[in-house]
Motif scaffolding. Sequence first.
Motif, mmCIF file in Angstrom:
data_model
loop_
_atom_site.group_PDB
_atom_site.id
_atom_site.type_symbol
_atom_site.label_atom_id
_atom_site.label_comp_id
_atom_site.label_asym_id
_atom_site.label_seq_id
_atom_site.Cartn_x
_atom_site.Cartn_y
_atom_site.Cartn_z
ATOM 1 N N LEU A 71 41.079 -8.613 4.104
ATOM 2 C CA LEU A 71 41.522 -8.078 2.803
ATOM 3 C C LEU A 71 42.999 -7.722 2.843
ATOM 4 C CD1 LEU A 71 39.094 -5.638 0.934
ATOM 5 C CD2 LEU A 71 39.960 -7.843 0.201
ATOM 6 N N GLU A 72 43.583 -7.741 4.048
ATOM 7 C CA GLU A 72 44.990 -7.368 4.183
ATOM 8 C C GLU A 72 45.741 -8.351 5.084
ATOM 9 O OE1 GLU A 72 45.371 -3.282 5.387
ATOM 10 O OE2 GLU A 72 43.875 -2.592 3.940
ATOM 11 N N PHE A 73 46.878 -8.792 4.595
ATOM 12 C CA PHE A 73 47.821 -9.551 5.435
ATOM 13 C C PHE A 73 49.191 -8.917 5.223
ATOM 14 C CE2 PHE A 73 44.453 -12.694 5.021
ATOM 15 C CZ PHE A 73 44.423 -13.307 6.265
ATOM 16 N N GLY A 119 47.961 -1.221 10.851
ATOM 17 C CA GLY A 119 47.697 -2.074 12.015
ATOM 18 C C GLY A 119 46.779 -3.256 11.744
ATOM 19 N N LEU A 120 45.716 -2.995 10.993
ATOM 20 C CA LEU A 120 44.732 -4.057 10.748
ATOM 21 C C LEU A 120 45.350 -5.214 9.952
ATOM 22 C CD1 LEU A 120 41.164 -3.378 9.408
ATOM 23 C CD2 LEU A 120 42.741 -4.686 8.019
ATOM 24 N N GLY A 121 46.122 -4.868 8.938
ATOM 25 C CA GLY A 121 46.749 -5.892 8.104
ATOM 26 C C GLY A 121 47.871 -6.617 8.835
ATOM 27 N N PRO A 270 44.761 2.172 -0.906
ATOM 28 C CA PRO A 270 45.721 2.719 0.058
ATOM 29 C C PRO A 270 45.111 3.625 1.111
ATOM 30 C CG PRO A 270 45.785 4.001 -1.943
ATOM 31 C CD PRO A 270 44.708 2.957 -2.136
ATOM 32 N N ASN A 271 43.803 3.613 1.227
ATOM 33 C CA ASN A 271 43.177 4.511 2.185
ATOM 34 C C ASN A 271 42.794 3.723 3.422
ATOM 35 O OD1 ASN A 271 41.611 6.301 3.574
ATOM 36 N ND2 ASN A 271 40.706 7.167 1.725
ATOM 37 N N ASP A 272 43.450 4.011 4.533
ATOM 38 C CA ASP A 272 43.209 3.192 5.717
ATOM 39 C C ASP A 272 42.031 3.706 6.536
ATOM 40 O OD1 ASP A 272 44.445 5.413 6.732
ATOM 41 O OD2 ASP A 272 45.540 4.295 8.258
ATOM 42 N N ALA A 273 41.261 4.631 5.973
ATOM 43 C CA ALA A 273 40.050 5.027 6.691
ATOM 44 C C ALA A 273 38.837 4.822 5.796
ATOM 45 C CB ALA A 273 40.143 6.465 7.128
ATOM 46 N N GLY A 274 38.944 3.879 4.881
ATOM 47 C CA GLY A 274 37.787 3.543 4.071
ATOM 48 C C GLY A 274 37.871 4.181 2.698
ATOM 49 N N GLU A 275 37.701 3.385 1.698
ATOM 50 C CA GLU A 275 37.697 3.861 0.313
ATOM 51 C C GLU A 275 36.380 3.352 -0.241
ATOM 52 O OE1 GLU A 275 39.544 5.491 -3.220
ATOM 53 O OE2 GLU A 275 40.453 5.346 -1.239
ATOM 54 N N HIS A 276 35.321 4.041 0.117
ATOM 55 C CA HIS A 276 34.019 3.512 -0.265
ATOM 56 C C HIS A 276 33.585 4.145 -1.566
ATOM 57 C CE1 HIS A 276 34.680 2.409 3.729
ATOM 58 N NE2 HIS A 276 34.227 3.508 4.288
ATOM 59 N N LEU A 280 35.391 -1.269 -7.944
ATOM 60 C CA LEU A 280 36.473 -2.247 -7.951
ATOM 61 C C LEU A 280 36.753 -2.777 -6.538
ATOM 62 C CD1 LEU A 280 38.416 -3.575 -9.927
ATOM 63 C CD2 LEU A 280 40.082 -1.783 -9.412
ATOM 64 N N ARG A 281 36.636 -1.901 -5.560
ATOM 65 C CA ARG A 281 36.846 -2.310 -4.171
ATOM 66 C C ARG A 281 35.762 -3.331 -3.761
ATOM 67 N NH1 ARG A 281 40.156 -2.052 0.601
ATOM 68 N NH2 ARG A 281 38.732 -2.359 2.312
ATOM 69 N N LEU A 282 34.527 -3.059 -4.161
ATOM 70 C CA LEU A 282 33.440 -3.977 -3.834
ATOM 71 C C LEU A 282 33.672 -5.324 -4.515
ATOM 72 C CD1 LEU A 282 30.801 -3.925 -2.203
ATOM 73 C CD2 LEU A 282 29.604 -3.258 -4.269
ATOM 74 N N GLY A 438 35.740 -5.688 20.094
ATOM 75 C CA GLY A 438 36.641 -4.556 19.912
ATOM 76 C C GLY A 438 38.055 -5.008 20.214
ATOM 77 N N VAL A 439 39.027 -4.099 20.038
ATOM 78 C CA VAL A 439 40.423 -4.506 20.061
ATOM 79 C C VAL A 439 41.239 -3.959 21.241
ATOM 80 C CG1 VAL A 439 40.563 -5.093 17.616
ATOM 81 C CG2 VAL A 439 40.912 -2.715 18.328
ATOM 82 N N SER A 440 40.560 -3.278 22.164
ATOM 83 C CA SER A 440 41.174 -2.924 23.448
ATOM 84 C C SER A 440 40.013 -2.714 24.423
ATOM 85 C CB SER A 440 42.021 -1.646 23.342
ATOM 86 O OG SER A 440 41.176 -0.515 23.181
HETATM 87 C C1 F55 Z 1 42.329 -0.310 5.995
HETATM 88 C C2 F55 Z 1 41.377 -0.183 5.007
HETATM 89 C C3 F55 Z 1 40.171 0.361 5.314
HETATM 90 CL CL1 F55 Z 1 38.986 0.501 4.063
HETATM 91 C C4 F55 Z 1 39.854 0.783 6.583
HETATM 92 C C5 F55 Z 1 40.808 0.658 7.573
HETATM 93 C C6 F55 Z 1 42.040 0.112 7.261
HETATM 94 C C7 F55 Z 1 43.084 -0.030 8.309
HETATM 95 O O1 F55 Z 1 44.224 -0.285 7.959
HETATM 96 N N1 F55 Z 1 42.716 0.138 9.582
HETATM 97 C C8 F55 Z 1 43.550 -0.043 10.650
HETATM 98 O O2 F55 Z 1 44.723 -0.366 10.508
HETATM 99 N N2 F55 Z 1 42.999 0.116 11.847
HETATM 100 C C9 F55 Z 1 43.798 -0.101 13.039
HETATM 101 O O3 F55 Z 1 43.664 -1.457 13.437
HETATM 102 C C10 F55 Z 1 44.597 -1.776 14.437
HETATM 103 C C11 F55 Z 1 44.452 -3.250 14.735
HETATM 104 O O4 F55 Z 1 43.276 -3.494 15.420
HETATM 105 C C12 F55 Z 1 44.384 -0.915 15.676
HETATM 106 O O5 F55 Z 1 45.412 -1.185 16.574
HETATM 107 C C13 F55 Z 1 44.391 0.570 15.315
HETATM 108 O O6 F55 Z 1 44.026 1.340 16.440
HETATM 109 C C14 F55 Z 1 43.418 0.811 14.184
HETATM 110 O O7 F55 Z 1 43.486 2.161 13.769
#
Ligand code: F55
Length: 815
Positions: A71-73, A119-121, A270-276, A280-282, A438-440
């Motif tokens: 969902l993010e680049f 980070g994820l994007g 804009p919520n990087d810990a989940g906007e559940h 609209l998000r769904l 996982g990522v590490s």
């Molecule tokens: C964005 C939207 C939602 Cl709904 C949930 C999470 C995010 C998000 O941006 N998460 C994110 O960036 N997580 C990070 O991912 C990185 C890449 O794997 C990790 O390095 C980092 O530790 C982790 O927090």
Amino acid sequence: MNTDNKPQVFKDATDFKTQFCEECESIFSKTYDELNDFERYYALASLIAGKARNAKVDGENDEKQVYYFSLEFLIGPLLDNYLLNFGVRDIVKAGCEQLGTPLEELVACEADPGLGNGGLGRLAACFMDSMAALGINGNGNGMRYRYGLFRQEIEGGRQVEMVDNWLEHGFPWETRKNESAVVVQFGGQVVRHQDGERFWFTQEGGEKVKAVPYDVPILGYGAKKVNTLRLWSAEPATEDFDLDAFNSGDYAKAMKFRSDVEAISQILYPNDAGEHGRVLRLKQEYLFVSAGLQTILRTYEKKFGKRYGEKLWEHLGDHVSVHTNDTHPAMCGPELMRILVDEKRVDFDTAFNVARKTISYTNHTVMPEALEKWPIEVFRHLLPRLYMFIEEIDRRYRDTLPHDVEGWANVLSKTAILWDGQVRMANLSVIFAHSVNGVSELHTGILKASTLHEFYELRPDLFNNKTNGISHRRFLGNANPKYAKLICDAIGEGWLADANQLSQLEKYEDDPSFQEEFEKARRWSKERLAKYIFEATGTQLDTSMVFDVQVKRFHAYKRQLLNVFKILDLYNRILSDSSFSPRPTAFIFSGKAAQSYTFAKEVIRLINSVAEVVNGDPRVNDKIRVAFVPNFAVSSAQLIYPATDISEQISWAGSEASGTSNMKLMMNGAITLGTYDGANVEICDLVGQDNIKIFGLRTEEVDALRAAGNYWAWDLYNNDRIRLGRIIDELTDGTLAHLSGNFESIRDELSISNDHDLVLKDFYSYVDAWDELAQAYGDRRAWNKAAIHNTARSGYFSSDRTIREYARDIWHIDA
Ligand code: F55
């Protein structure tokens, strides 16, 4: 920088100038001289984008296609990176110089598309770069948000969110593909049809949305491969446009429908810990999943329909990998089944096996409470047919879960998809995947041991680790031009293609003339950053100071608060003890907080308040300075990393899945001051204990502390009213209130949560570690040696390495 075999884009600077000036005239019907800098940038980007598109040969090979669903680049500016990948940066630089506008000025005109949170994007964007560099058929599938992540301004120390209108002046890299639009359906009713023995279902009524793709070419290093990042935009499907309303003159009503549909691709959450919980998000999640999969199947059918005939769909997984970046694309599994069963007449079991063979899943979250969930009611109402597949898969999963597994009821409660009236997206992702990573190393261990433990017990073979990586071309090659040049002069350009060659720098770690050049490059980067910060904030930094940097999203677990406490401690000690003389340091912060995350926003305000006090106090400001750089984004990050001496990676152990700024900073020669968390552990293994500073509780100690339940944070406050206690008092006693008031809520949060994030617990260990590290900066020779050593060992963290591992272990392709 030259690479063998690359198509020749410009013969020389003269050829470049001719083509550039022609492009200016063809786009703007004006001569180069008549254009402003932005227009010149636009013409240059259009010229390069055209070359990237032309370099693409469609249907070029039969090798497997990887579709990376995210969902993010967070792609950031592209021009400078494409020049590097085409190998024409020097020619273009010289040509621009001759024409009278430095390339850097044109590059600075480029918009920075903020199509991700953090980070994820950014990881998804680095993976696109690496897939193209390695010659993998890598296709990005995501959303074209009309507005990117908010632009952050600071007013009175507070974060203020502004609209990011990144498309305002056009985006020369994208091409709208009308002919590839598809329809995505929401809502309505499921209708059962029967014809003799055969029965099937359709979804009738509801809302039909047209998904229109915009393609961005992704140029690989050396220009041997051009992939596509496909971003979807939502538009009303013409037949559903409210013509009645339109014809009866109710223009507003007709247009409201239009904007309801368009809303789907208007904003990035804009919520990087989940906007559940937001429908609209769904809708966003389903739109890009469905549109992406429809396209994949259409392309696949065209290519392999003849070859496989009846057995076509059974071979999907041999030719296609669908990778899901976190749970946001979790609907890929059921949606793929829905299309196969409802539209391609594949039977249910076959469709499930095909889906599982095709799909893989990366988890980015340690904390179970952060895992995505949706209320069943909401889900079923929006996606009634898809929900039937989920329900049936859940039912079969429950049926087949062996009743003799130990703790059967517990296992079921943890692993079922449907539970407590909710659809659990992580479980959906695992059940539909043939690989879960996982990522590490540490994070994958935690997934196995706790977050996804019950799945791991049932299916250990699914789990694997893929330690994150970063584009070393962008984050060292583009971002740090002076250091990159020094490296090229010493070991050649091979490291751009093969980051492991950075290890050849080990020969130079101790070389005085290399060290001298390294310092010069570092000083240049620090001057560049200081100038940027001065222009953005008015804060003046002295580049002879240590630059100590913490740049990342604001989150309690990342503990920017711990860093601020350290600065306040230094401030207090300098004032109260005339013999105390820390290494002069500029503390630099940057990052955004989600709009609704009050605590994180208060920490931003605190940093700005501390900055005001410290920078304005002549008794201390030759020893410490504080700067908050507004609007952290890929472009500003590229200015910050190369100027960093100390990299702050201070999340509590067991909280940060991996982190990637730790890698970017290490690669640029910063020394990590960190906890034993995420990929810091692997950085430590690679550079050795002498070239990193680790402090604080380890994961096991954090677990033990929490399990014992006998930590009383406030004892630390009461036991030390001189240092720690004093800092906490200063949050509310007016010391920091001048800018915009006190910080009661931070103090309350610390006490009410009993210091959940262990800020007080790790405080002394952190301050001592910082002090030792900062003092070590005084031995310039030893410091530079360690810094160069960090770069030399950073090749492992190239996303090229990460992608090779995904290709080998998950997608099963040679790269
Ligand atoms: C964005 C939207 C939602 Cl709904 C949930 C999470 C995010 C998000 O941006 N998460 C994110 O960036 N997580 C990070 O991912 C990185 C890449 O794997 C990790 O390095 C980092 O530790 C982790 O927090």
